[in-house]
Design a protein around this motif. Structure first.
Motif, mmCIF file in Angstrom:
data_model
loop_
_atom_site.group_PDB
_atom_site.id
_atom_site.type_symbol
_atom_site.label_atom_id
_atom_site.label_comp_id
_atom_site.label_asym_id
_atom_site.label_seq_id
_atom_site.Cartn_x
_atom_site.Cartn_y
_atom_site.Cartn_z
ATOM 1 N N UNK A 86 0.834 -1.209 0.000
ATOM 2 C CA UNK A 86 0.000 0.000 0.000
ATOM 3 C C UNK A 86 0.863 1.252 0.000
ATOM 4 N N UNK A 87 1.947 1.240 0.793
ATOM 5 C CA UNK A 87 2.823 2.404 0.849
ATOM 6 C C UNK A 87 3.501 2.642 -0.492
ATOM 7 N N UNK A 88 4.066 1.602 -1.077
ATOM 8 C CA UNK A 88 4.770 1.732 -2.356
ATOM 9 C C UNK A 88 3.824 2.270 -3.424
ATOM 10 N N UNK A 89 2.616 1.718 -3.492
ATOM 11 C CA UNK A 89 1.648 2.161 -4.494
ATOM 12 C C UNK A 89 1.275 3.624 -4.295
ATOM 13 N N UNK A 90 1.026 4.015 -3.045
ATOM 14 C CA UNK A 90 0.615 5.390 -2.759
ATOM 15 C C UNK A 90 1.722 6.384 -3.114
ATOM 16 N N UNK A 91 2.961 6.061 -2.772
ATOM 17 C CA UNK A 91 4.073 6.962 -3.069
ATOM 18 C C UNK A 91 4.273 7.084 -4.568
ATOM 19 N N UNK A 92 4.210 5.969 -5.268
ATOM 20 C CA UNK A 92 4.380 6.010 -6.717
ATOM 21 C C UNK A 92 3.231 6.751 -7.390
ATOM 22 N N UNK A 93 2.019 6.551 -6.894
ATOM 23 C CA UNK A 93 0.869 7.262 -7.463
ATOM 24 C C UNK A 93 0.993 8.772 -7.272
ATOM 25 N N UNK A 94 1.709 9.179 -6.207
ATOM 26 C CA UNK A 94 1.910 10.609 -5.953
ATOM 27 C C UNK A 94 3.072 11.180 -6.759
ATOM 28 N N UNK A 95 3.718 10.339 -7.573
ATOM 29 C CA UNK A 95 4.809 10.809 -8.417
ATOM 30 C C UNK A 95 6.176 10.760 -7.775
ATOM 31 N N UNK A 96 6.297 10.116 -6.605
ATOM 32 C CA UNK A 96 7.581 9.997 -5.916
ATOM 33 C C UNK A 96 8.074 8.547 -6.006
ATOM 34 N N UNK A 97 9.237 8.290 -5.411
ATOM 35 C CA UNK A 97 9.837 6.959 -5.455
ATOM 36 C C UNK A 97 10.044 6.441 -4.039
ATOM 37 N N UNK A 98 9.497 5.290 -3.676
ATOM 38 C CA UNK A 98 9.753 4.736 -2.341
ATOM 39 C C UNK A 98 11.225 4.420 -2.184
ATOM 40 N N UNK A 99 11.776 4.730 -1.007
ATOM 41 C CA UNK A 99 13.215 4.593 -0.820
ATOM 42 C C UNK A 99 13.520 4.329 0.650
ATOM 43 N N UNK A 100 14.779 4.488 1.008
ATOM 44 C CA UNK A 100 15.310 4.063 2.302
ATOM 45 C C UNK A 100 14.490 4.516 3.500
ATOM 46 N N UNK A 101 14.049 5.775 3.513
ATOM 47 C CA UNK A 101 13.389 6.314 4.692
ATOM 48 C C UNK A 101 11.880 6.514 4.519
ATOM 49 N N UNK A 102 11.322 5.916 3.487
ATOM 50 C CA UNK A 102 9.868 5.966 3.331
ATOM 51 C C UNK A 102 9.136 5.348 4.519
ATOM 52 N N UNK A 103 9.574 4.190 5.043
ATOM 53 C CA UNK A 103 8.853 3.592 6.171
ATOM 54 C C UNK A 103 8.858 4.466 7.421
ATOM 55 N N UNK A 104 9.910 5.276 7.598
ATOM 56 C CA UNK A 104 9.993 6.124 8.785
ATOM 57 C C UNK A 104 8.862 7.139 8.802
ATOM 58 N N UNK A 105 8.557 7.709 7.628
ATOM 59 C CA UNK A 105 7.431 8.622 7.533
ATOM 60 C C UNK A 105 6.100 7.909 7.680
ATOM 61 N N UNK A 106 5.972 6.749 7.059
ATOM 62 C CA UNK A 106 4.733 5.979 7.128
ATOM 63 C C UNK A 106 4.461 5.536 8.565
ATOM 64 N N UNK A 107 5.501 5.034 9.250
ATOM 65 C CA UNK A 107 5.362 4.646 10.664
ATOM 66 C C UNK A 107 4.944 5.831 11.520
ATOM 67 N N UNK A 108 5.552 6.991 11.253
ATOM 68 C CA UNK A 108 5.226 8.192 12.035
ATOM 69 C C UNK A 108 3.742 8.514 11.938
ATOM 70 N N UNK A 109 3.178 8.360 10.735
ATOM 71 C CA UNK A 109 1.749 8.637 10.559
ATOM 72 C C UNK A 109 0.887 7.645 11.334
ATOM 73 N N UNK A 110 1.249 6.368 11.292
ATOM 74 C CA UNK A 110 0.499 5.355 12.044
ATOM 75 C C UNK A 110 0.567 5.647 13.537
ATOM 76 N N UNK A 111 1.766 5.982 14.032
ATOM 77 C CA UNK A 111 1.939 6.286 15.452
ATOM 78 C C UNK A 111 1.163 7.537 15.844
ATOM 79 N N UNK A 112 1.214 8.537 14.985
ATOM 80 C CA UNK A 112 0.490 9.788 15.232
ATOM 81 C C UNK A 112 -1.011 9.537 15.360
#
Length: 396
Positions: free
Chosen positions: A300-326
């Protein structure tokens, strides 16, 4: 005993501390205390990370992951239990002073939750502000071990250096009695890695032999020969900067990569071509690349990032985790800082890297790590998963 909380997502709406003057948050802003169990109408969240400066690339990866994660965790609404989440972004440019100024402004405007950063120095400075002002802070990609347990208000959404070093140790079947050479620059970065290896792998019975190289050295053959002379069972390389290519060339030409297992960290996709002829001979420890995990959250994360025109990479999970924790903190704590802290302590959730746990005692984020190889493909190099190292094995 703390109760572990598990957050099941899906259709559910879901390196220097600066002691500076505190700035009191706006009275009554972002607090719970509504009617019954209802939360506030809105909560302002300050995201402080590098949008410019030397770590801008890392900041972009984090922000793309965060935006995808917030959409995922709130089912696209930007709200949780009718509380609207208002996100205010600030660029720290990798500078702690800039970050502290931004933190004070955000807190003064009523934010009692801060997120970020890519820089360890920034994260430690913001953590100090969080403690002084009693606001929640969820640090991002910043890897310094000192962020873990620095105060009651600070959490982290990414891995830390101790998990990197522990992952390096998994390339040997048994650490006890083995010799580990640390090949690094003779600066704070290199010395810090030596200290980490001595503490973590040395603590498991390894003998640690540092081979430290002055920063102005450009001829690395004598140092590669020093590594061979030491006859280690494993070489851990901690290197950064413009001399990386020449260093790896010397290590390869002197046969170090042929005779001894050599381990280093694999960075973001921009670094995959930096190792030259040594690429396929190096063992890489890795925090994340898109093909490493195999689960629905990562998809889901990879698809969402790519759909937004960006590329999933090394620190993508850190942002995604932050949102879940928030989202979890707001859902359970309804804007009250003490209640949000209690909600995050022991929190277990399914993130892009699989089951991820906030350790209650010191707020370390327990997560899997990866063993990776670089493979030549179509004129470049791509990462290939060798093994997944479970969270407990590399817990700091």
């Amino acid at each position: 005993m703390r109760v572990t909380k598990k957050f099941l997502l899906g259709s559910l709406v879901v390196t220097t501390a600066l002691v500076l003057a505190a700035c009191a948050p706006q009275t009554g802003a972002n607090t719970g205390g509504g009617d019954g169990d209802s939360g506030p109408e809105s909560i302002t969240v300050g995201v402080i990370t590098s949008e410019t400066g030397p770590l801008a690339g890392y900041g972009a990866q984090y922000l793309a992951g965060f935006e995808a994660g917030l959409d995922y965790a709130t089912d696209g609404t930007g709200e949780i239990d009718r509380t609207k989440i208002i996100v205010e972004n600030r660029d720290d440019a990798g500078d702690p002073d800039t970050a502290v100024t931004a933190a004070k402004e955000l807190i003064g405007d009523g934010a009692n939750i801060l997120l970020g950063s890519a820089s360890s120095g920034v994260a430690l400075a913001v953590a100090e502000q969080a403690a002084q002002n009693k606001v929640l802070f969820i640090s991002g990609p910043a890897a310094a071990d000192g962020i873990t347990g620095v105060n009651d208000y600070t959490f982290r959404s990414g891995r830390q250096s101790a998990q990197d070093v522990a992952t390096a140790g998994t390339f040997l079947d048994d650490i006890e009695g083995k010799t580990v050479a640390v090949f690094a620059q003779n600066n704070a970065f290199g010395q810090g890695n030596v200290a980490a290896v001595e503490a973590i792998l040395g603590g498991k019975g390894a003998t640690v032999t540092p081979v430290l190289v002055a920063e102005d050295v450009t001829e690395f053959t004598p140092f590669a020969q020093q590594v061979l002379t030491a006859k280690p069972d494993l070489v851990f390389v901690a290197w950064a900067g413009a001399t990386s290519g020449a260093m790896w060339q010397a290590m390869s030409q002197q046969g170090v990569l042929d005779d001894i297992p050599v381990v280093t960290g694999l960075g973001d996709s921009a670094t995959f071509s930096a190792y030259g002829e040594a690429s396929e001979k190096i063992n890489f420890l890795n925090h994340y690349f898109p093909g490493a995990p195999d689960n629905k959250v990562n998809d889901a994360m990879v698809t969402a990032i790519e759909d937004a025109g960006a590329t999933p990479d090394l620190f993508s999970p850190d942002g995604f985790n932050a949102a879940i924790m928030l989202v979890h903190a707001i859902k359970e704590g309804k804007g009250d800082v003490d209640d949000m802290i209690a909600a995050l302590e022991g929190f277990e959730f399914e993130g892009p890297k699989g089951t991820t746990t906030v350790r209650a005692d010191d707020h370390a984020l327990l997560q899997s790590m990866y063993q990776v190889k670089l493979i030549a493909k179509d004129g470049s190099f791509v990462p290939e998963l060798v093994d997944t190292v479970d969270a407990a094995t590399v817990a700091p």
